[in-house]
Each structure stands twice: as structure tokens, then as C-alpha cells.
Design an enzyme around this catalytic site. Structure first.
Site, PDB file in Angstrom:
ATOM      1  CG  ASN A   1       0.382   1.230   4.733  1.00 17.10           C
ATOM      2  OD1 ASN A   1       0.114   1.986   5.660  1.00 17.10           O
ATOM      3  ND2 ASN A   1       0.099   1.532   3.463  1.00 17.10           N
TER       4      ASN A   1
ATOM      5  CG  ASP B   1      -5.436  -8.197  -6.460  1.00 21.41           C
ATOM      6  OD1 ASP B   1      -5.777  -7.799  -5.334  1.00 21.41           O
ATOM      7  OD2 ASP B   1      -6.250  -8.404  -7.380  1.00 21.41           O
ATOM      8  CG  LEU B   2      -2.108  -7.333  -0.429  1.00 26.88           C
ATOM      9  CD1 LEU B   2      -2.078  -6.026   0.347  1.00 26.88           C
ATOM     10  CD2 LEU B   2      -1.432  -8.447   0.354  1.00 26.88           C
TER      11      LEU B   2
ATOM     12  CB  THR C   1       0.497   3.351  -4.838  1.00 27.44           C
ATOM     13  OG1 THR C   1      -0.765   3.022  -4.248  1.00 27.44           O
ATOM     14  CG2 THR C   1       1.168   2.086  -5.350  1.00 27.44           C
TER      15      THR C   1
ATOM     16  N   GLY D   1      -0.618   8.157   0.189  1.00 25.61           N
ATOM     17  CA  GLY D   1      -0.934   8.345   1.598  1.00 25.61           C
ATOM     18  C   GLY D   1       0.136   7.916   2.577  1.00 25.61           C
ATOM     19  CB  ILE D   2      -0.246   6.183   5.854  1.00 26.31           C
ATOM     20  CG1 ILE D   2      -1.217   7.191   6.473  1.00 26.31           C
ATOM     21  CG2 ILE D   2       0.669   5.622   6.933  1.00 26.31           C
ATOM     22  CD1 ILE D   2      -2.241   6.572   7.400  1.00 26.31           C
TER      23      ILE D   2
ATOM     24  N   GLY E   1       0.794  -1.225   0.000  1.00 26.88           N
ATOM     25  CA  GLY E   1       0.000   0.000   0.000  1.00 26.88           C
ATOM     26  C   GLY E   1       0.818   1.263   0.000  1.00 26.88           C
TER      27      GLY E   1
ATOM     28  CE1 TYR F   1     -18.813  -5.256   3.017  1.00 30.15           C
ATOM     29  CE2 TYR F   1     -19.900  -3.372   2.011  1.00 30.15           C
ATOM     30  CZ  TYR F   1     -18.748  -3.993   2.454  1.00 30.15           C
ATOM     31  OH  TYR F   1     -17.543  -3.364   2.338  1.00 30.15           O
TER      32      TYR F   1
END
Length: 334
Positions: free
Chosen positions: A121, A94-95, A44, A46-47, A42, A200
Site C-alpha cells: 500500500n 524503508d522501501l 501509519t 490514511g488508506i 504504508g 524530473y
């Protein structure tokens, strides 16, 4: 009330850092990470991107796995523009796909690189219901199960690296304080939202996935200790910050909520601080199985501290992450 005031003014805790500390601040004691190889999911935006940028500034070799190869290459370019000597490798991952996770690990192992640091992350908060190719609700599959398998498959490499280099390995799971919002039977709810779109709820599904991150940390710490591995694992709440995580919920209501909460929001450099602190600070040698917020140890929810539920989740996760099944996995029996 006192804790809220400390947060707002950024008072330092026992670590010497607080809510206003930045990732740059907390890594000053770890200014040379040239011997460290890190995988950051993660990264790419932000954090995650700020975490990667600061670790590159300190000299770490970075592997940036991403679903969007283009976005990862753009992140790499931005990092190299600031730190031309940085070593940054981009790899596809791809998680939400167990096959993709397995293939990523095989590709990484073929590079014959060490692995000192794994930062889990990446996160997804999706308003729309979805099911992964492996038959698991998409938020849980992406935020938790993919990271569970990734970590499980990389543990051997991390243990070997720690043994050969003498440098303690560290795993950092990025969770959220929203994990405290989940109540009830996690497996019953996961079953419901996997087979029934009408059940959902985006916020509850996200809270479930973040609770799973906390429980994973607790059980993995126990297992690493039993293995006598020179590897630690800890969990962090980065704080409230507006990032691309909310991209599926853009609109007037979201904008209003973030405007009203603006005094509580962290900047991205502040939000990346706890991750970078736990990943690098010398003070945290041999510290494992803990939960951190604002760069200090904190307490997870009562559910998140439950050893029985942590073990139960681990067993269920091993079954769910076994060779992909095209049919929805029946999790209600867990």
C-alpha cells in the site's frame, strides 16, 4: 458520462459494492479473519491505516512495517484502543532501500509466523527530485522497486503458508488510475530522471511508478499460475482522497484543486474499501492478475495490459533489485 454519474451517486456494480462503500461494508462477509496474518505497508496514516484498522477489527494478526517506527507505534496504539484483543507487530522498513527490504524479510522470517496476506500500500508523491541509496529515482524506488523485492522475497513464505493451512494467499498492489497518464518508453524516462534532475516531473514519475505496479501484478499472476501456487495477486485503484501522500505538495494551489474536486473525493473509509474487498472477500477466490476500482473489476490502460512490457519490467526489476550498487543503474538498455 454514465460512469461518472454512477460514481457520484455510488451505484453498486456487479460485486454489490460501489464508490460509496466503506472498508467496513465490504468486509462484513469476512467477519472472522482470526486465521489470517497480514503485512501492510504504508499503514501509519490514511488508506493504509484504515485498512489495518478494519482487518484488526475482523481479527487478523497485523505486521506493520514502517520507516518511522514512532508513527507505526502510534498507529498500533490507535488500533489497540479500538480493538484491545488485536495482535499488531511493528517492524522497521524503508522501501526505498533494498538493504532495508532484505533485512525486514529476514527479521520477519525469524518470527516463524505464517503469511496469508501482503498489501503493498505504501506510496510516495514527491515534488522534489531524489535518488535512492541504490541509485534509482526515489519515487520509483519507493512505490515500485521496494515492493517488487519485498514481494519476491516473501513469495516462498506465502506459498508455504497456503500449502500448510489450505487458505489461499492474496497479494494486493495498490496502484492508481494515474497510471493511465504515462506514455512513452518507461525505461528511457526512468533513465533520464535517474541521471538528470532537470528531466524530473513529479506527476509523470508518480504515474510511471503506478504503471509499474499494474505491470508487476500482471506478470506475477502469470508466474504464480505457472508455479501452481495457491496465491493470487490483484491490483487496485483506491480512488481520489486527500491523504498524507500529498504532503510534499501542500500549498494554496493544492488546496484549491482539492476544494474544486471535493465532490469527487472519497472519504478514507471509502478509499480503503477496494483494498479490503480484494484482500478478503470470498467471491475473489482464484481471481488473479486483475485490476479493481470502486470494488469492481475494471480495465487498466492499454500499456498496463501489455504482457511483453510486464515481462520486460520483471527482468529489469530483478537486475535493479540485485545486491545494492552505489552507482546509478543504467536502465536505458532494458
Amino acid at each position: 458520462m454514465f460512469d461518472a454519474l454512477k460514481y457520484l451517486i455510488g451505484s453498486a456494480g456487479p460485486s454489490g459494492f460501489g464508490s460509496k462503500s466503506t472498508a467496513d461494508d465490504v468486509t462484513l462477509h469476512s467477519s472472522d479473519l482470526s486465521s489470517i496474518t497480514a503485512i501492510i505497508t504504508g499503514a501509519t496514516s490514511g488508506i493504509g491505516e484504515e485498512t489495518a484498522r478494519i482487518l484488526a477489527k475482523r481479527g487478523a494478526r497485523l505486521i506493520l512495517p514502517a520507516r518511522s517506527y514512532k508513527a507505526a507505534e502510534e498507529t498500533k496504539s490507535r488500533i489497540l484502543a479500538d480493538y484491545p484483543e488485536a495482535e499488531v507487530l511493528v517492524m522497521p522498513l524503508d522501501l526505498s532501500s533494498l538493504t532495508s527490504v532484505t533485512n525486514f524479510v529476514k527479521d520477519f522470517e525469524s518470527l516463524h509466523l505464517p503469511l496469508n496476506l501482503l498489501i503493498n500500500n505504501a506510496g510516495k508523491f514527491s515534488h522534489a527530485h531524489g535518488i535512492s541509496e541504490d541509485g534509482i529515482e526515489m519515487t520509483f524506488a519507493t512505490n515500485y522497486l521496494g515492493h517488487f523485492l519485498l514481494t519476491k522475497l516473501l513469495i516462498k513464505k506465502m506459498v508455504e503458508t497456503a500449502e500448510s493451512t489450505g487458505i489461499q494467499g492474496r497479494i494486493v498492489n495498490v496502484s492508481s488510475s494515474i497510471h493511465t497518464w504515462f506514455t512513452g518508453d518507461m525505461f528511457a524516462y526512468l533513465h533520464l530522471i535517474t541521471i538528470n534532475k532537470g528531466e524530473y516531473d513529479a506527476t509523470r514519475a508518480y504515474a510511471l511508478s503506478k504503471l509499474a505496479n499494474v505491470l508487476h501484478t500482471k506478470e506475477l499472476a502469470h508466474r504464480l499460475q505457472e508455479m501452481k501456487a495457491n496465491v493470487t495477486v490483484n491490483c487496485v485503484h483506491p480512488g481520489i482522497v486527500r491523504t498524507r501522500l500529498t504532503r510534499d505538495r501542500e500549498g494554496i494551489l493544492t488546496d484549491l484543486v482539492f476544494f474544486l474536486a471535493s465532490k469527487l473525493l472519497k472519504t478514507i473509509p471509502q478509499a480503503a474499501a477496494t483494498t479490503c474487498y480484494v484482500a478478503t472477500h470470498p467471491r475473489l477466490g482464484n481471481v488473479s492478475g486483475k485490476y479493481f476500482a470502486d470494488c469492481n473489476e475494471a480495465s487498466p490502460s492499454k500499456f498496463g495490459s501489455n504482457s511483453f512490457e510486464a515481462h520486460r519490467l520483471w527482468i529489469a526489476s530483478e537486475i535493479m533489485s540485485s545486491p545494492p550498487n552505489s552507482n546509478p543503474i543504467d536502465v536505458k538498455s532494458f
